[in-house]
Every structure is written in C-alpha cells, then in structure tokens.
Scaffold this motif. Structure first.
Motif, short mmCIF file in Angstrom:
data_model
loop_
_atom_site.label_atom_id
_atom_site.label_comp_id
_atom_site.label_asym_id
_atom_site.label_seq_id
_atom_site.Cartn_x
_atom_site.Cartn_y
_atom_site.Cartn_z
N LEU A 179 5.03 7.76 -8.35
CA LEU A 179 5.81 7.92 -7.13
C LEU A 179 5.47 9.22 -6.41
O LEU A 179 5.07 10.21 -7.04
CB LEU A 179 7.30 7.90 -7.45
CG LEU A 179 7.87 6.62 -8.05
CD1 LEU A 179 9.36 6.77 -8.29
CD2 LEU A 179 7.57 5.43 -7.17
N SER A 180 5.68 9.21 -5.11
CA SER A 180 5.54 10.44 -4.33
C SER A 180 6.61 11.42 -4.81
O SER A 180 7.60 11.03 -5.45
CB SER A 180 5.72 10.16 -2.84
OG SER A 180 7.08 9.83 -2.57
N GLU A 181 6.45 12.67 -4.48
CA GLU A 181 7.40 13.70 -4.92
C GLU A 181 8.82 13.39 -4.42
O GLU A 181 9.78 13.49 -5.18
CB GLU A 181 6.96 15.08 -4.42
CG GLU A 181 7.71 16.23 -5.05
CD GLU A 181 7.55 16.30 -6.57
OE1 GLU A 181 8.51 16.72 -7.24
OE2 GLU A 181 6.48 15.94 -7.09
N ASN A 182 8.94 12.98 -3.16
CA ASN A 182 10.27 12.67 -2.62
C ASN A 182 10.90 11.49 -3.34
O ASN A 182 12.09 11.53 -3.66
CB ASN A 182 10.17 12.36 -1.12
CG ASN A 182 10.06 13.61 -0.29
OD1 ASN A 182 10.38 14.69 -0.75
ND2 ASN A 182 9.61 13.45 0.94
N ARG A 241 0.80 -1.22 0.00
CA ARG A 241 0.00 0.00 0.00
C ARG A 241 0.85 1.29 0.00
O ARG A 241 0.39 2.31 -0.45
CB ARG A 241 -1.00 0.00 1.15
CG ARG A 241 -0.40 0.04 2.52
CD ARG A 241 -1.48 -0.06 3.61
NE ARG A 241 -0.88 -0.23 4.91
CZ ARG A 241 -0.49 -1.39 5.43
NH1 ARG A 241 -0.66 -2.49 4.75
NH2 ARG A 241 0.05 -1.43 6.62
N HIS A 242 2.11 1.23 0.46
CA HIS A 242 2.93 2.44 0.53
C HIS A 242 4.13 2.43 -0.43
O HIS A 242 5.02 3.26 -0.29
CB HIS A 242 3.44 2.64 1.96
CG HIS A 242 2.37 2.78 2.98
ND1 HIS A 242 1.48 3.83 2.98
CD2 HIS A 242 2.01 1.99 4.01
CE1 HIS A 242 0.63 3.69 3.98
NE2 HIS A 242 0.93 2.58 4.63
N TRP A 243 4.13 1.54 -1.42
CA TRP A 243 5.31 1.40 -2.27
C TRP A 243 5.67 2.67 -3.02
O TRP A 243 6.84 2.93 -3.30
CB TRP A 243 5.16 0.23 -3.25
CG TRP A 243 4.22 0.47 -4.40
CD1 TRP A 243 2.90 0.21 -4.45
CD2 TRP A 243 4.55 1.02 -5.67
NE1 TRP A 243 2.37 0.55 -5.66
CE2 TRP A 243 3.37 1.06 -6.44
CE3 TRP A 243 5.73 1.48 -6.25
CZ2 TRP A 243 3.34 1.55 -7.74
CZ3 TRP A 243 5.69 1.97 -7.55
CH2 TRP A 243 4.51 1.99 -8.28
N ARG A 244 4.70 3.51 -3.31
CA ARG A 244 4.93 4.72 -4.10
C ARG A 244 5.72 5.79 -3.35
O ARG A 244 6.35 6.64 -3.95
CB ARG A 244 3.60 5.30 -4.55
CG ARG A 244 2.87 4.45 -5.55
CD ARG A 244 1.43 4.95 -5.73
NE ARG A 244 0.68 4.07 -6.59
CZ ARG A 244 0.00 3.00 -6.18
NH1 ARG A 244 0.00 2.68 -4.91
NH2 ARG A 244 -0.65 2.26 -7.04
N GLY A 245 5.67 5.73 -2.03
CA GLY A 245 6.29 6.79 -1.23
C GLY A 245 7.57 6.38 -0.53
O GLY A 245 8.13 7.16 0.23
N VAL A 246 8.03 5.17 -0.76
CA VAL A 246 9.24 4.70 -0.09
C VAL A 246 10.29 4.30 -1.12
O VAL A 246 10.04 4.33 -2.33
CB VAL A 246 8.91 3.52 0.86
CG1 VAL A 246 7.98 3.96 1.98
CG2 VAL A 246 8.30 2.36 0.10
N ASN A 247 11.45 3.89 -0.63
CA ASN A 247 12.54 3.55 -1.53
C ASN A 247 12.21 2.43 -2.51
O ASN A 247 12.77 2.39 -3.59
CB ASN A 247 13.80 3.18 -0.74
CG ASN A 247 14.53 4.41 -0.23
OD1 ASN A 247 14.37 5.51 -0.75
ND2 ASN A 247 15.32 4.22 0.80
#
Length: 178
Positions: free
Chosen positions: A155-158, A110-116
C-alpha cells in the motif's frame, strides 16, 4: 414487517437466480445490469439474513466484468462470510481476491494500492485473521496474517497509515493464541 420484507427480497433473488436473463440491459442485451443483485445483498443484510445476502453477493461477484469490480465484490463477499461464521469460505474468497490482484486481466486495478480499496482489502484480511484467532485456528490465522502483511507492504504510505494500528493489534492477538 421485517419478515415480510425478507420474504419479498428472497423471492426477488430467487427470480434472478432462476432466470439471470432478467438482468440483461434493455438497450444492450449482451451486457448485464447487476446492481439489483448488489442492492438485494445489502437489503437482505439489513434485514438480518446474512445467508441470503451472501447468496446474492456470491452471484453478484461471479457476474462482474472488470478486475476492480470483481475485487470489490469479493471483498464484500468475504466480509459477509466472516460475519456469518463461514471462516474457511472467507479465507478462500480472499485468496481468490489476491489472485485477481496478482493477475487482473485489465488495467482497472492499476491504482488499488493508493486508494481506499487497498486499505479495505488489508482491513478485511486483518479482520479475518482476528476471527480465525478468536475461533482457535492459530495456523490459519498466521497464514492470513502473512497475506495481510504482504498487502500492507504494497500500500501507499497514506493507505497504509490507516491500517498500521489494526495490523499491530491483530499480530498481537495471533501471538496470544499461538
């Protein structure tokens, strides 16, 4: 010494391949302890035997339970395939990775887009794109580039910030060979 170590590692891998029951957990025989396979893949890669490392990694990838673990294992598998020059296999592995992202079957991603993990997925797509372009396969390179850009867009901006320069350089390389 490297050759002796490599032979010992291959023997350990052969034992596991011949009897995957050796991976069963002592306290919970219905579950497998696959970390030995992952370790073998890393050790074989360090010993310079990419084909045996890939053999271990492929088995490791097929035995993963969660979507996160399947994606992580396929990501390493694709890198090993690319590094060993097996570009069509790397492409196929990344396609199966994208299929898992689209339909994970559990909530581990669920959080793959915002992490490494998301960043690493995009980077491997761009690395394969460049390898395909360098191998004189511009049509394949454009196809993988399209997939890479789609992942970058998710992906998230970061996470995306660390990949943008690579994306631009890779797109330029594909334009050069097209």
């Amino acid at each position: 010494m490297t050759e002796i170590a490599r032979v010992a590692l291959i023997r350990r891998l052969d034992e596991i391949v011949m009897d995957q029951g050796t991976l069963r957990r002592a306290g919970d025989p219905k579950r497998l302890e696959t970390s030995r396979l992952s370790s073998l893949a890393r050790e074989l890669e360090r010993a310079g035997d990419l084909l045996q490392a890939l053999r271990a990694q492929r088995l490791y990838a097929t035995l993963q339970d969660t979507a996160w673990d399947r994606v992580s294992a396929r990501l390493t598998q694709a890198r090993l395939e690319r590094d060993s020059g097996q570009l069509p296999y790397a492409d196929s592995t990344l396609r199966s990775l994208r299929d898992i992202l689209a339909d994970p079957g559990d909530d581990s991603l669920r959080h793959w887009r915002g992490v490494n993990l998301g960043r690493f997925i995009a980077e491997e797509h761009y690395a394969l794109t460049r390898a395909l372009a360098d191998a004189g396969l511009p049509a394949d390179a454009r196809t993988v580039l399209t997939a890479a850009d789609a992942i970058l867009g998710e992906l998230s901006e970061n996470a995306a910030n660390g990949v943008r320069k690579l994306a631009e350089q890779t797109a330029e390389r594909v334009r050069e060979v097209s």
